[in-house]
Design a protein around this motif. Structure first.
Motif: not given
Length: 132
Positions: A23-28, A55-58
């Protein structure tokens, strides 16, 4: 005069998914290696923070198919970068990833390691980091 009551303070617990979690598929975004010295263009930085929030929501999948002047990316060869690269960038790195920092297309550049994007340069003025 009455006694002051102590409140029970509860720690907020934030659960960060581990690396095995799909599920961790967003940029940090990481600023540890940022080489740019900020100036006083506060509107630029406010717009930049808003861009990072969007961008963090994509997901990375959405970013990979987005237009490069929108919320997508492009690559630039390290040979075209004007400032020296920090020592943590190994000699085998041939390209940096470019995002747009705000609506006027000024870029920020860095490297992606899994889901973490290490921001190395933030171009406040066109041409400071590379020739456009």
């Amino acid at each position: 005069m009455g006694k002051i009551k102590k409140r029970d303070i509860k720690e907020s617990k934030i659960t960060v998914p581990n690396q095995n979690n799909t599920e961790l598929n967003y940029p940090i975004f990481c600023f540890k290696y940022l080489q740019t010295e900020p100036n006083k263009d506060y509107k630029f930085y406010a717009d930049f923070v808003e861009r990072l929030k969007k961008l963090s929501n994509l997901s990375w999948s959405q970013i990979n198919v987005a237009q490069k002047h929108g919320f997508g990316t492009e690559k630039i060869p390290v040979a075209q970068i004007k400032p020296d690269l920090p020592k943590f960038v190994s000699p085998d790195v041939t390209d940096l990833i470019v995002f747009r920092a705000n609506g006027d297309n000024r870029p920020f550049l860095g490297l992606r390691k899994q889901n973490v994007f290490h921001i190395i340069f933030l171009e406040e003025k066109f041409g400071d980091i590379y020739n456009h």
